[in-house]
Design a protein around this motif. Structure first.
Motif, short mmCIF file in Angstrom:
data_model
loop_
_atom_site.label_atom_id
_atom_site.label_comp_id
_atom_site.label_asym_id
_atom_site.label_seq_id
_atom_site.Cartn_x
_atom_site.Cartn_y
_atom_site.Cartn_z
N ASP A 154 -6.33 -0.98 1.25
CA ASP A 154 -5.72 -2.27 1.61
C ASP A 154 -4.42 -2.10 2.40
OD1 ASP A 154 -7.79 -3.56 0.38
OD2 ASP A 154 -6.66 -4.12 -1.42
N PHE A 155 -3.76 -0.97 2.24
CA PHE A 155 -2.47 -0.77 2.91
C PHE A 155 -2.63 -0.37 4.37
CE2 PHE A 155 -1.45 -0.07 -1.61
CZ PHE A 155 -0.55 -1.12 -1.76
N ARG A 156 -3.86 -0.16 4.83
CA ARG A 156 -4.07 0.11 6.25
C ARG A 156 -3.56 -1.04 7.12
NH1 ARG A 156 -7.38 4.15 7.98
NH2 ARG A 156 -8.79 5.20 6.51
N ASP A 157 -3.60 -2.25 6.57
CA ASP A 157 -3.21 -3.43 7.35
C ASP A 157 -1.84 -3.97 6.96
OD1 ASP A 157 -5.69 -3.46 8.71
OD2 ASP A 157 -6.62 -4.47 7.01
N THR A 158 -1.10 -3.26 6.12
CA THR A 158 0.22 -3.71 5.72
C THR A 158 1.23 -3.41 6.82
OG1 THR A 158 -0.29 -3.31 3.38
CG2 THR A 158 2.04 -3.55 3.98
N PRO A 159 1.89 -4.42 7.38
CA PRO A 159 2.86 -4.17 8.46
C PRO A 159 4.01 -3.28 7.98
CG PRO A 159 2.29 -6.50 8.33
CD PRO A 159 1.73 -5.86 7.10
N ASP A 160 4.54 -2.48 8.90
CA ASP A 160 5.67 -1.62 8.58
C ASP A 160 6.82 -2.46 8.03
OD1 ASP A 160 4.07 0.27 9.71
OD2 ASP A 160 5.31 0.61 11.47
N GLY A 161 7.45 -1.96 6.97
CA GLY A 161 8.58 -2.64 6.37
C GLY A 161 8.21 -3.59 5.26
N GLN A 162 6.93 -3.89 5.11
CA GLN A 162 6.50 -4.80 4.05
C GLN A 162 6.38 -4.05 2.72
OE1 GLN A 162 6.00 -8.30 4.31
NE2 GLN A 162 7.22 -7.71 6.10
N PRO A 163 6.60 -4.73 1.60
CA PRO A 163 6.55 -4.05 0.30
C PRO A 163 5.13 -3.64 -0.08
CG PRO A 163 6.86 -6.41 0.00
CD PRO A 163 6.98 -6.14 1.47
N HIS A 164 5.05 -2.60 -0.88
CA HIS A 164 3.76 -2.19 -1.44
C HIS A 164 3.97 -1.79 -2.89
CE1 HIS A 164 4.35 2.16 -2.02
NE2 HIS A 164 5.09 2.13 -0.92
N ALA A 165 2.92 -1.87 -3.65
CA ALA A 165 2.93 -1.40 -5.03
C ALA A 165 1.52 -0.95 -5.36
CB ALA A 165 3.37 -2.50 -5.99
N ALA A 166 1.40 0.24 -5.92
CA ALA A 166 0.08 0.77 -6.22
C ALA A 166 0.16 1.73 -7.40
CB ALA A 166 -0.51 1.48 -5.01
N THR A 167 -0.84 1.66 -8.26
CA THR A 167 -1.00 2.66 -9.31
C THR A 167 -2.10 3.60 -8.87
OG1 THR A 167 -0.30 1.13 -11.04
CG2 THR A 167 -1.55 3.06 -11.73
N LEU A 168 -1.77 4.86 -8.70
CA LEU A 168 -2.69 5.84 -8.12
C LEU A 168 -3.47 6.55 -9.22
CD1 LEU A 168 -0.25 7.42 -5.51
CD2 LEU A 168 -1.73 5.42 -5.24
N PRO A 169 -4.64 7.09 -8.88
CA PRO A 169 -5.44 7.82 -9.87
C PRO A 169 -4.79 9.12 -10.32
CG PRO A 169 -6.43 7.97 -7.68
CD PRO A 169 -5.34 6.96 -7.58
N THR A 170 -3.72 9.53 -9.69
CA THR A 170 -2.96 10.70 -10.15
C THR A 170 -2.11 10.37 -11.38
OG1 THR A 170 -1.10 10.12 -8.71
CG2 THR A 170 -2.78 11.60 -7.80
N GLY A 171 -1.97 9.07 -11.67
CA GLY A 171 -1.10 8.64 -12.75
C GLY A 171 0.24 8.13 -12.28
N ASP A 172 0.50 8.20 -10.97
CA ASP A 172 1.76 7.74 -10.41
C ASP A 172 1.68 6.25 -10.05
OD1 ASP A 172 3.50 10.33 -9.73
OD2 ASP A 172 1.39 10.78 -9.32
N THR A 173 2.73 5.52 -10.36
CA THR A 173 2.90 4.16 -9.86
C THR A 173 3.97 4.21 -8.78
OG1 THR A 173 2.26 3.14 -11.96
CG2 THR A 173 3.54 1.80 -10.42
#
Length: 254
Positions: A154-173
């Motif tokens: 989904d972040f492929r289309d997130t414009p530069d500078g916009q916020p993101h939040a994701a919980t990754l399968p590595t265990g990292d948020t």
């Protein structure tokens, strides 16, 4: 008149970005070995030798013109002063008439990753020391390139500078801002890593990697030795579970 054996060339801009720093500071980051070590590539025993080879043995610098020419390849860096900002370009001279849309190129995507690391290092860290992790491989059967595997499509289309939040399968948020994107890679800032940077790149599918392939670079700042070791262990465990090592011949040209 162009000889029959010669092809006309045109300049293709591989990267054009604004760095929030004066041109002298950007130029210094390209000419000082220690500063180069703090943004170029990733941690490896060979990194200092690679920097010497790429930026000193086979490079021609023209500070007055603001151009760094790379000998043996058709690429150059261009530095254009804009007061307290700098326009930074990676330019390639190549045969005219070829359409590169949709074509994956290792060297192009590598330049993009590296100069985005440079922008972060200058703008937010004053070229302070960093620590990096790097993973590259071919997806195991049933897998995919790392952008999808990490749940970041989904972040492929997130414009530069916009916020993101994701919980990754590595265990990292990870919670930060979109930093850059191309058709093949995305960059996300990660405040949890000392305001570091996560760059995830999908590479083109090929016969030897029918399920996808790619790489990730994790740039971190000021993590304790224990926190960095734990981060490395989490990512290595996840990566090895999902990806096989690429052939040595492929890794050498990545």
């Amino acid at each position: 008149m162009t000889e029959a054996s010669e092809q006309p060339t045109v300049d293709r801009i591989l990267v054009e970005m604004t760095i929030s720093a004066p041109a002298d500071q950007v130029w210094d980051a390209l000419q000082d070995r220690e500063k180069l070590y703090n943004w170029f590539g990733w941690e490896a025993d060979s990194l200092r030798d690679e920097i010497d080879y790429i930026f000193f043995q086979y490079t021609r610098a023209d500070k007055e013109a603001g151009i760094l020419w790379f000998e043996g390849v058709p690429d150059r860096f261009e530095i254009e002063p804009r007061g307290q900002e700098t326009i930074f370009r990676v330019v390639r001279a190549e045969p005219a008439g070829k359409d590169w849309d949709g074509i994956y190129e290792d060297m192009v995507e590598g330049w993009i990753s590296f100069v985005q690391q440079l922008r972060l290092a200058i703008e937010q860290h004053g070229l302070a020391p960093r620590r990096t992790l790097y993973f590259s491989g071919h997806a195991k059967r049933g897998g995919s390139g790392p952008i999808a595997a990490l749940g970041l499509t989904d972040f492929r289309d997130t414009p530069d500078g916009q916020p993101h939040a994701a919980t990754l399968p590595t265990g990292d948020t990870v919670v930060g801002q979109a930093w850059h994107r191309t058709a093949w890679q995305i960059g996300l800032t990660v405040p949890q890593w000392g305001n570091g940077l996560l760059i995830v790149t999908d590479k083109s599918v090929k016969d030897s990697a029918p399920h996808g392939r790619g790489m990730v670079i994790l740039t971190t700042y000021d993590l304790s030795a224990d926190d960095f070791a734990a981060l490395e262990e989490r990512w290595k465990t996840w990566w090895d579970r999902n990806y096989d090592e690429p052939p040595a011949s492929e890794e050498a040209c990545s």
